[in-house]
Design a protein around this motif. Structure first.
Motif, PDB file in Angstrom:
ATOM      1  N   VAL A  23       0.834  -1.209   0.000  1.00 34.48           N
ATOM      2  CA  VAL A  23       0.000   0.000   0.000  1.00 34.48           C
ATOM      3  C   VAL A  23       0.867   1.256   0.000  1.00 34.48           C
ATOM      4  O   VAL A  23       0.620   2.198  -0.760  1.00 34.48           O
TER       5      VAL A  23
ATOM      6  N   ALA B 134      -5.515   2.173  -3.133  1.00 36.03           N
ATOM      7  CA  ALA B 134      -5.243   0.796  -2.742  1.00 36.03           C
ATOM      8  C   ALA B 134      -6.015   0.506  -1.463  1.00 36.03           C
ATOM      9  O   ALA B 134      -6.141   1.371  -0.596  1.00 36.03           O
TER      10      ALA B 134
ATOM     11  N   VAL C 295      -4.863  -7.289  -1.369  1.00 31.50           N
ATOM     12  CA  VAL C 295      -4.581  -5.878  -1.596  1.00 31.50           C
ATOM     13  C   VAL C 295      -5.088  -5.569  -3.003  1.00 31.50           C
ATOM     14  O   VAL C 295      -4.684  -6.221  -3.962  1.00 31.50           O
TER      15      VAL C 295
END
Length: 126
Positions: free
Chosen positions: A31, A42, A73
């Motif tokens: 991230v 993200a 993610v």
């Protein structure tokens, strides 16, 4: 603020909750690198159950409590920017799964502070 509408590319990275990069959670490193690369956004999602290449089932159920739940993610931006970010994922993700999907962004709007500037957190003050 990045404005994003229309055709985009979504990259989803599946890793374990306890996977690390230099003693830091891997999902957090991904991230932060996406942010530093100027990608549109993200998010990290924690799974409650899953399995991968090892075929070991990880679950959050009390009787079979896992300490390494699956984490996804998700990053979305235009194709050129996402593809430029892939070498960083190649460096970071040694175990896991990285997938790319075409998608269409229909709305991407950030928050504004009381002066009309994007990036404020929370509600405007009264």
């Amino acid at each position: 603020m990045t404005r994003l509408t229309g055709h985009a590319l979504r990259v989803t990275v599946f890793v374990g909750e306890h996977d690390t990069w230099h003693h830091k959670p891997l999902y957090s490193e991904i991230v932060h690198r996406a942010h530093a690369a100027g990608l549109a956004g993200a998010s990290v999602f924690r799974g409650i159950e899953g399995f991968g290449a090892s075929s070991l089932i990880h679950t959050s159920r009390l009787l079979s409590l896992s300490e390494d739940l699956p984490v996804a993610v998700v990053i979305v931006d235009d194709e050129e920017r996402v593809r430029a970010f892939l070498p960083q994922l190649d460096e970071l993700v040694t175990e896991g799964l990285v997938i790319l999907d075409d998608c269409e962004v229909i709305r991407y709007v950030g928050r504004e502070n009381e002066k009309g500037n994007p990036g404020a957190k929370g509600k405007n003050s009264l």
